[in-house]
Design a protein around this motif. Sequence first.
Motif, PDB file in Angstrom:
ATOM      1  N   THR A 177      14.631  24.566 121.598  1.00 37.24           N
ATOM      2  CA  THR A 177      13.886  23.667 120.724  1.00 37.24           C
ATOM      3  C   THR A 177      13.268  22.544 121.534  1.00 37.24           C
ATOM      4  O   THR A 177      12.091  22.207 121.388  1.00 37.24           O
ATOM      5  N   PHE A 178      14.092  21.983 122.426  1.00 39.23           N
ATOM      6  CA  PHE A 178      13.630  20.864 123.235  1.00 39.23           C
ATOM      7  C   PHE A 178      12.447  21.280 124.105  1.00 39.23           C
ATOM      8  O   PHE A 178      11.420  20.594 124.147  1.00 39.23           O
ATOM      9  N   LEU A 179      12.593  22.454 124.770  1.00 34.70           N
ATOM     10  CA  LEU A 179      11.552  22.872 125.711  1.00 34.70           C
ATOM     11  C   LEU A 179      10.308  23.388 125.004  1.00 34.70           C
ATOM     12  O   LEU A 179       9.194  23.227 125.494  1.00 34.70           O
ATOM     13  N   ALA A 180      10.479  24.029 123.830  1.00 35.67           N
ATOM     14  CA  ALA A 180       9.336  24.675 123.194  1.00 35.67           C
ATOM     15  C   ALA A 180       8.670  23.808 122.132  1.00 35.67           C
ATOM     16  O   ALA A 180       7.512  24.035 121.783  1.00 35.67           O
ATOM     17  N   VAL A 181       9.381  22.821 121.608  1.00 33.65           N
ATOM     18  CA  VAL A 181       8.790  21.994 120.547  1.00 33.65           C
ATOM     19  C   VAL A 181       8.632  20.539 120.997  1.00 33.65           C
ATOM     20  O   VAL A 181       7.532  19.981 120.946  1.00 33.65           O
ATOM     21  N   THR A 182       9.724  19.950 121.454  1.00 31.61           N
ATOM     22  CA  THR A 182       9.688  18.523 121.760  1.00 31.61           C
ATOM     23  C   THR A 182       8.786  18.220 122.953  1.00 31.61           C
ATOM     24  O   THR A 182       7.898  17.374 122.873  1.00 31.61           O
ATOM     25  N   THR A 187       3.607  16.043 125.687  1.00 31.19           N
ATOM     26  CA  THR A 187       2.886  16.277 126.946  1.00 31.19           C
ATOM     27  C   THR A 187       1.735  15.291 127.208  1.00 31.19           C
ATOM     28  O   THR A 187       1.598  14.811 128.332  1.00 31.19           O
ATOM     29  N   PRO A 188       0.908  14.952 126.189  1.00 32.52           N
ATOM     30  CA  PRO A 188      -0.150  13.975 126.482  1.00 32.52           C
ATOM     31  C   PRO A 188       0.426  12.670 127.044  1.00 32.52           C
ATOM     32  O   PRO A 188      -0.124  12.098 127.986  1.00 32.52           O
TER      33      PRO A 188
ATOM     34  N   SER B   4      16.007  51.342 125.904  1.00 36.42           N
ATOM     35  CA  SER B   4      16.781  50.500 126.811  1.00 36.42           C
ATOM     36  C   SER B   4      16.441  49.023 126.561  1.00 36.42           C
ATOM     37  O   SER B   4      15.444  48.697 125.926  1.00 36.42           O
ATOM     38  N   ARG B   5      17.264  48.174 127.104  1.00 35.55           N
ATOM     39  CA  ARG B   5      17.072  46.758 126.801  1.00 35.55           C
ATOM     40  C   ARG B   5      15.975  46.118 127.653  1.00 35.55           C
ATOM     41  O   ARG B   5      15.847  44.907 127.703  1.00 35.55           O
ATOM     42  N   THR B   6      15.150  46.993 128.299  1.00 40.03           N
ATOM     43  CA  THR B   6      14.062  46.416 129.083  1.00 40.03           C
ATOM     44  C   THR B   6      13.069  45.676 128.192  1.00 40.03           C
ATOM     45  O   THR B   6      12.302  44.860 128.658  1.00 40.03           O
ATOM     46  N   SER B   7      13.086  45.984 126.876  1.00 38.17           N
ATOM     47  CA  SER B   7      12.169  45.279 125.996  1.00 38.17           C
ATOM     48  C   SER B   7      12.579  43.812 125.832  1.00 38.17           C
ATOM     49  O   SER B   7      11.841  43.018 125.266  1.00 38.17           O
ATOM     50  N   TYR B   8      13.752  43.483 126.280  1.00 38.06           N
ATOM     51  CA  TYR B   8      14.222  42.101 126.191  1.00 38.06           C
ATOM     52  C   TYR B   8      13.786  41.383 127.472  1.00 38.06           C
ATOM     53  O   TYR B   8      14.352  41.621 128.538  1.00 38.06           O
ATOM     54  N   PRO B   9      12.721  40.542 127.393  1.00 37.61           N
ATOM     55  CA  PRO B   9      12.119  40.039 128.637  1.00 37.61           C
ATOM     56  C   PRO B   9      13.073  39.172 129.458  1.00 37.61           C
ATOM     57  O   PRO B   9      14.007  38.567 128.918  1.00 37.61           O
ATOM     58  N   LEU B  10      12.765  39.120 130.725  1.00 40.76           N
ATOM     59  CA  LEU B  10      13.615  38.379 131.654  1.00 40.76           C
ATOM     60  C   LEU B  10      13.698  36.899 131.264  1.00 40.76           C
ATOM     61  O   LEU B  10      14.754  36.270 131.332  1.00 40.76           O
ATOM     62  N   SER B  11      12.548  36.349 130.823  1.00 42.40           N
ATOM     63  CA  SER B  11      12.541  34.918 130.515  1.00 42.40           C
ATOM     64  C   SER B  11      13.504  34.600 129.377  1.00 42.40           C
ATOM     65  O   SER B  11      14.124  33.551 129.333  1.00 42.40           O
ATOM     66  N   TRP B  12      13.647  35.572 128.423  1.00 42.37           N
ATOM     67  CA  TRP B  12      14.592  35.342 127.320  1.00 42.37           C
ATOM     68  C   TRP B  12      16.022  35.301 127.844  1.00 42.37           C
ATOM     69  O   TRP B  12      16.829  34.476 127.428  1.00 42.37           O
ATOM     70  N   ARG B  13      16.288  36.259 128.764  1.00 39.95           N
ATOM     71  CA  ARG B  13      17.653  36.283 129.321  1.00 39.95           C
ATOM     72  C   ARG B  13      17.945  34.980 130.047  1.00 39.95           C
ATOM     73  O   ARG B  13      19.035  34.418 129.941  1.00 39.95           O
ATOM     74  N   LEU B  14      16.940  34.524 130.784  1.00 43.07           N
ATOM     75  CA  LEU B  14      17.098  33.279 131.523  1.00 43.07           C
ATOM     76  C   LEU B  14      17.414  32.142 130.557  1.00 43.07           C
ATOM     77  O   LEU B  14      18.337  31.350 130.767  1.00 43.07           O
ATOM     78  N   MET B  15      16.644  32.059 129.456  1.00 42.25           N
ATOM     79  CA  MET B  15      16.864  31.007 128.475  1.00 42.25           C
ATOM     80  C   MET B  15      18.254  31.134 127.866  1.00 42.25           C
ATOM     81  O   MET B  15      18.943  30.135 127.646  1.00 42.25           O
ATOM     82  N   ASP B  16      18.656  32.409 127.577  1.00 45.74           N
ATOM     83  CA  ASP B  16      19.997  32.608 127.016  1.00 45.74           C
ATOM     84  C   ASP B  16      21.049  32.043 127.950  1.00 45.74           C
ATOM     85  O   ASP B  16      21.978  31.345 127.528  1.00 45.74           O
ATOM     86  N   ALA B  17      20.883  32.351 129.249  1.00 44.33           N
ATOM     87  CA  ALA B  17      21.861  31.870 130.225  1.00 44.33           C
ATOM     88  C   ALA B  17      21.866  30.345 130.253  1.00 44.33           C
ATOM     89  O   ALA B  17      22.932  29.722 130.234  1.00 44.33           O
ATOM     90  N   LEU B  18      20.658  29.755 130.251  1.00 47.24           N
ATOM     91  CA  LEU B  18      20.578  28.296 130.285  1.00 47.24           C
ATOM     92  C   LEU B  18      21.225  27.688 129.043  1.00 47.24           C
ATOM     93  O   LEU B  18      21.950  26.695 129.112  1.00 47.24           O
TER      94      LEU B  18
END
Lengths: 266, 313
Positions: A177-182, A187-188, B4-18
């Motif tokens: 939420t923070f990264l995609a909305v806030t 940004t401006p 296969s779970r390749t449809s789950y993009p890498l960036s999503w996995r990264l965000m999940d981990a974060l």
Amino acid sequence: MKGDRSKAVTLWTFVVVALVMLSAPTLVVLGASFTAGNMITFPPEGLSLKWYAAIAGATDLRDAFLRSVIVATICTAISIPTGTLAGIALAKYRVRFAAGVQVYLLLPFTIPLIGSGIGLMLIFGKWGLLGQLWPVGVACAVINLPFMIWAVTASAASLDPDLELAAANCGAPPLSTFLAVTIPAVTPGIITGALLMFILALNEFLVSLLLVDARIVTLPVQIYNSIRSIITPDLAAISVVFIAVAAIAIALLDWLVGLDIFLKSK
Amino acid sequence: MRPSRTSYPLSWRLMDALEAIAAAVWPRSFSAAVPWLMLLPAVVLVGLLVLGLWDMADGSFRTLDTATFLPSDDYSLTNYHRAFTEKLFFTVASRSLIGSLIVTAVTLIFAFPYSYVMVRTRSTVLRKFLLIALFLPFFIGQVVRAYGWLIILGSQGMVNEALGLVGVSPIRLLYNYPAVLFGLVQYMLPFAVLMLAPALTAIPEEMESAAGSLGANWVRTFIHVVLPLAKPGFIGAGLVVMTLSLTDFAIPAILGGGSQDFIANAIYDQFFRTSDQGMGATLALLLVAVGSIMVGVVFALFGAGTLAIGRSK
């Protein structure tokens, strides 16, 4: 309407005087940099680019300029995350002791530059950090931080809190939420603040003067030291670098967020 | 077979981990502390200033030992006594205070019409032109601007050469009090206009038309409608101009040529000419005190005006 003419005349008299006052030094420095003479005279002795050739070969001026750019980059890199987080926190949350926090964060502004500069000089000296460039960048970030926070709070105020709730409602976890909305919403403000911080640090004179030694002078300090002896046109030419950078920054600011942002009421 | 779970993009996995890390490091139950955590870096950064003030306070109680040229080990109030009794410091302090008052008044007189025209004009081109004319000097820095004035006002500068053409002998336009004040007004104008503009934007234009249709001429409309409503802007602008010009270093140093020192120049000299750190720290602290009292009094009397940060509603 009656009296409109006298109103316009009165207002414009002040505006024109102010315009002349604001622009005269810039225009004169620009003009002087193109002189063909060895002294700045009026009327000028003809046009040439020889002083630009002279500064291109002067390593001390070039090094000083590079050092100023490094200081400004460090200052901007520190203040973007610091000011953005603080700005969002102040605008979005009902912080306890908010008034106290405000007063504290305005300290860089209420403490005179000479006071801040000397205080930082004393503690950096105590920690053995003087003579390096990065503490100058840190110092510039400290003294100009309110500008960054202002810029961010101004755009965070227009962020609708319901948007963040909506994102959460759609299943977005807090960080997303923070990264995609806030962040996109402010940004401006971040762009405005970052540009201001960069320019102010590039031009910072007094705090630089206090924190640098002869080996690491920044460009404003170098110009100040040279002014003391004799006024030669090479200083005008190097000053044009500042004018050019300022013009680029204004163009960027206008293109990215619009200069009108500074006229908005809170 | 399921895709296969390749449809789950890498960036999503990264965000999940974060997100997982964020949740582990910072459980939901701590959420009340989130704003404080966000404020922390700024608080630490400004904390450097507080540390510096503390060091100055310590130094201000130590006198310079003339035998060893080192600050004394024991504390005394000698520096403060000197600051209040020596004529030099009184001269410098009153010169800066009077100067900053004059500069504030003159700057506001010029900043108001500029701001007003900029906010009210219907021409976007004119507005942009005024904004650029304002930001250019603002972004150029004091040293370069002062250098420009040296070229214009110097004894062989433009003004004197021009006067020479019509047979007037050179006048000394630099290195005096008016030159410093003039330089300060030029330096402060962008600050003042930018602080005034939001306050003027907030005044509905209909208010002025209403005053006009009720028979007020433009002068009376200004005095009774625009100026009172622009008060937050005047407070913000006045305060900024006042404190910045009171404490300025570069303009008095360059346009005053050493003969028109303001407080900041005196402090600098104590540190780097006389090497009396204690005295310098004392003067700097007194300046901080005067500045803070001024800001405090204005805030207490009128509120923060356009200077306020944080929640606006």
